[in-house]
Motif scaffolding. Structure first.
Motif, short mmCIF file in Angstrom:
data_model
loop_
_atom_site.label_atom_id
_atom_site.label_comp_id
_atom_site.label_asym_id
_atom_site.label_seq_id
_atom_site.Cartn_x
_atom_site.Cartn_y
_atom_site.Cartn_z
N ARG A 1 0.90 -1.12 0.09
CA ARG A 1 0.03 -0.09 0.03
C ARG A 1 0.91 1.28 -0.02
O ARG A 1 0.65 2.25 -0.76
N LEU A 2 1.98 1.28 0.85
CA LEU A 2 3.00 2.58 0.60
C LEU A 2 3.38 2.75 -0.67
O LEU A 2 3.45 3.75 -1.10
N ASP B 1 2.34 1.98 -3.46
CA ASP B 1 1.10 2.46 -4.36
C ASP B 1 0.39 3.64 -3.62
O ASP B 1 -0.86 3.54 -3.68
N SER B 2 1.06 4.56 -3.20
CA SER B 2 0.61 5.71 -2.69
C SER B 2 1.18 7.17 -3.11
O SER B 2 2.36 6.98 -3.62
N ARG B 3 0.48 8.13 -2.60
CA ARG B 3 1.28 9.38 -2.77
C ARG B 3 2.63 9.36 -2.09
O ARG B 3 3.68 9.91 -2.78
N ILE B 4 2.71 8.80 -0.77
CA ILE B 4 4.08 8.90 -0.26
C ILE B 4 5.16 7.93 -1.02
O ILE B 4 6.15 8.40 -1.32
N ARG C 1 5.21 7.16 -4.20
CA ARG C 1 5.40 7.89 -5.24
C ARG C 1 6.37 8.94 -5.34
O ARG C 1 7.35 9.06 -5.84
N ALA C 2 6.17 9.65 -3.87
CA ALA C 2 7.37 10.74 -3.69
C ALA C 2 8.68 10.04 -3.43
O ALA C 2 9.55 10.75 -3.75
N GLU D 1 9.82 7.33 -4.75
CA GLU D 1 10.31 6.79 -5.85
C GLU D 1 10.91 8.09 -6.74
O GLU D 1 11.90 8.16 -7.33
N ILE E 1 8.05 18.33 -3.79
CA ILE E 1 8.13 17.34 -2.72
C ILE E 1 9.07 17.75 -1.83
O ILE E 1 10.09 18.28 -2.20
N MET F 1 10.45 13.63 3.36
CA MET F 1 10.27 12.29 2.82
C MET F 1 11.38 11.43 3.18
O MET F 1 10.98 10.24 3.24
N LEU G 1 11.21 10.44 6.86
CA LEU G 1 10.07 9.27 6.86
C LEU G 1 10.36 7.98 6.36
O LEU G 1 10.12 7.15 6.98
N HIS H 1 1.50 15.72 -6.19
CA HIS H 1 1.94 15.60 -4.89
C HIS H 1 1.67 16.85 -4.15
O HIS H 1 1.00 16.87 -3.11
N ARG I 1 -5.84 3.07 3.44
CA ARG I 1 -6.73 3.31 2.46
C ARG I 1 -8.14 3.56 2.82
O ARG I 1 -9.36 2.98 2.28
N GLU J 1 -6.78 9.53 -4.51
CA GLU J 1 -5.85 8.76 -5.33
C GLU J 1 -6.66 8.56 -6.62
O GLU J 1 -5.85 8.77 -7.79
#
Lengths: 357, 273
Positions: free
Chosen positions: A203-204, A206-209, A211-212, A214, A228, A233, A236, B116, B129, B137
């Motif tokens: 889940r992490l 595939d999330s906003r966090i 992606r940041a 990556e 960003i 980040m 974190l 972002h 979620r 999302e």
């Protein structure tokens, strides 16, 4: 793996596959126990290494920060548990209190390591983190004077097992005609935690966090230009990875019942990193495969190297320990040559727009 | 540092004003006393020979470097001391001269990362979620698809950024910058390496972006593009502002001509006089 997980594409096959895997995982400890309780213990340790590898994957795989001192967080978690649940200070807190404390303390150390290294990347970061790992180990080794906190190289003994009321994870109990030994109970506990950690990781990512992270891994300057906050980040990522390590360390303490600084040497950090790299940086499933392979391989070798040599040459020429490192090195070189992105490299997720405008 | 007489006055129509910007790298004065004003809704060109300080001005503006003196006022408030991510949050998005995409992520994910700064979900949202996170999302993904279509690389949404053809990479960078909902879009040589057809369609895209209400700051070497698309142009040479005005006026300016023809020509002309 992908076919099993694709509950949308072919639901019947997927659910059947998942059910099979689930049953296999539930039956596994009894099959292993039939081969010897040692194998259940080995499996438990392998699962702990999966936790570690998944935690390190957040730092190295997602955020791209090369951390060579990761085992320090495992050590912190392990010592927090050991000191709060052993006769050493005569404190005996229950595990469900200590594990979060261990995670929090490890998290704090993660930030402590992260904060001064924010501007470093690649080799430089690797060197600093390597030093950090050694500092923690040396502290653990020497904090027996003037006040005895860690008991030095002797380590902490008689650490409490997990206990819920009268139900202890150390005793063997009969249930439904099956013998549930300590390691088997821990196995089931670890399995549940493992599931949770895998879900959290997926889940992490595939999330906003995720992606940041990556974005930072791919190009830090561009990530900053996209708004960003790379400092937060990165901290974190360090904090999350460290908490995972701390939780794994606490469980290690309880399962082993004894810990010493010996368990947290540089080689362990390198092993965990090798698991991440071998499996496929950034790919949760790849990292799990890598961790299991590198955990089980030495044990399998331990039981096969001697008989094989006896059969071939009539006597033992090379110790299993020696062969192990030789094969490891060889495997890693082959990997770098033929599968540089790992056994299961991370793949891009395909997305389709659900609602067309 | 007081701004010279040409300094722009506070003006309702001005989106970004630079006042007496100085930046020195060792012995090189990359920017000396540069002042300018970009009005809302215009396409503002920034030109000059190689090494004139155009990209330095971009980097100072977007917080990658801090100016030695001088300041920027953006949308009514100063940008002093802001970090690049804070500048982006204030509403200035940029692209890079040498494309800086997230090469190993898909085109779509590149644009999603651009969202972002306008979204909120944190670690716990990601792990749990909850409905709010899921809604966010979905909105991020929908907007990213829209922007890819908008710049014309919708078909390549699931391809890795590094597998896109060069022109599409430039467009993807613009889509990623637009994803941050900028008030000012700063483009560093978006037409570099493009052929005439691609440049022509880029021009269409720039006009469309401006038409949809985003002000554009454009560094560009392709004079045909600059002269046809820019409302006003700022010319830099050796870190100094040598001209500012409409594209037509700047083209006629002797200082600009000598900067472009080369210092030697100008010296020779002077010597002859």
């Amino acid at each position: 793996m992908r076919a099993i997980l694709d509950t949308k594409g072919n639901p019947k096959l997927a659910w059947a596959g998942l059910a099979l895997v689930g049953i296999a995982l539930l039956v596994l400890p009894f099959a292993l126990a039939a081969m010897g309780t040692a194998w259940v213990r080995i499996t438990n340790l392998a699962i702990l290494f999966v936790f570690l590898a998944l935690g390190l994957n957040i730092v190295v795989g997602f955020a791209g920060l090369l951390d060579l001192g990761y085992i320090a967080f495992y050590a912190v978690g392990a010592y927090v548990y050991a000191l709060l649940a052993s006769p050493h200070f005569n404190i005996h807190l229950p595990f469900w209190v200590i594990l979060p404390i261990g995670a929090a303390v490890a998290c704090m150390f993660g930030v402590l390591l992260g904060a001064p290294t924010l501007k470093l990347r690649g080799d430089y970061l690797a060197i600093v983190t390597l030093g950090f790992g050694e500092i923690i180990r040396i502290f653990l080794n020497n904090l027996s004077q003037p006040v005895n906190i860690t008991n030095g190289p002797q380590g902490v003994t008689l650490i409490d097992p997990f206990r819920i009321g009268p139900f202890s994870f150390r005793d063997t109990e009969a249930f439904l005609g099956l013998a549930f030994s300590g390691p088997i109970k821990y196995y089931y506990f670890l399995l549940v935690v493992l599931l949770a950690i895998i879900v959290i990781n997926l889940r992490l990512q595939d999330s906003r966090i995720g992606r940041a992270w990556e974005a930072i891994r791919e190009d830090e300057v561009a990530a900053r230009a996209m708004g960003i906050n790379t400092r937060n980040m990165k901290l974190l990522a360090f904090a999350m990875g460290a908490s995972f390590g701390g939780i794994a360390g606490g469980m290690f303490s309880a399962i082993q019942g004894f810990i010493s600084p010996e368990s947290f040497i540089l080689l362990e950090s390198i092993m965990v990193l090798a698991m991440v790299v071998l499996g496929g940086m950034g790919n949760v499933w790849g990292v799990i495969v890598g961790a299991l392979l590198l955990s089980f391989a030495p044990e399998v070798l331990r039981y096969t190297v001697e008989p094989v040599q006896q059969a071939l040459f009539g006597r033992m020429l090379v110790e299993p320990e020696v062969i192990r490192m030789l094969l490891f090195g060889f495997a890693l070189v082959l990997m770098m040559l033929f599968r540089p992105a790992g056994l299961l490299p991370s793949a891009t997720r395909k997305r389709e727009l659900e609602v067309r405008r | 540092m007081s701004a010279p007489g040409t300094a722009p006055q506070a003006d309702a129509g001005v989106l970004l004003a630079g006042r007496g910007i100085n930046k020195r790298f060792g012995g090189v004065q990359a920017l000396s006393d540069v002042s300018f004003a970009i009005r809302k809704g215009e396409i503002y060109g920034l030109i000059g020979p190689n090494g004139a300080g155009k990209t330095s001005l971009f980097n100072v503006l977007t917080g990658i470097y801090t100016p030695d003196s001088g300041n920027f006022v953006f949308d009514g408030a100063p940008l002093d001391g802001l970090k690049p991510n804070e500048v982006a949050k204030r509403g200035i998005a940029r692209t890079f001269q040498n494309i800086r995409l997230f090469a190993n992520l898909s085109a779509l994910e590149n644009v999603m990362i651009g969202r972002h700064v306008r979204t909120r979900a944190g670690v716990f949202g990601a792990m749990l979620r909850n409905p709010a996170t899921l809604d966010e999302e979905r909105a991020i993904e929908r907007r990213a698809f829209e922007l890819l279509e908008y710049v014309g690389v919708g078909r390549r949404a699931n391809d890795l950024a590094r597998h896109l053809p060069y022109g599409d990479q430039r467009r993807l960078e613009i889509a990623r910058a637009l994803a941050t909902d900028p008030k000012l879009l700063a483009l560093d040589e978006p037409a570099a390496g493009m052929n005439a057809t691609e440049t022509e369609s880029l021009k269409g895209l720039l006009e469309r972006i401006r038409g949809d209400g985003t002000t554009i700051l454009l560094i560009e070497h392709d004079m045909k593009l600059v002269m046809s698309v820019c409302d006003r142009v700022l010319v830099l040479d050796y870190g100094k502002k040598i001209a500012e005005g409409t594209a037509g006026a700047v083209q006629e300016d002797p200082a600009v001509i000598s900067a472009y023809l080369g210092g030697d020509v100008a010296l020779n002309l002077k010597g002859a006089a």
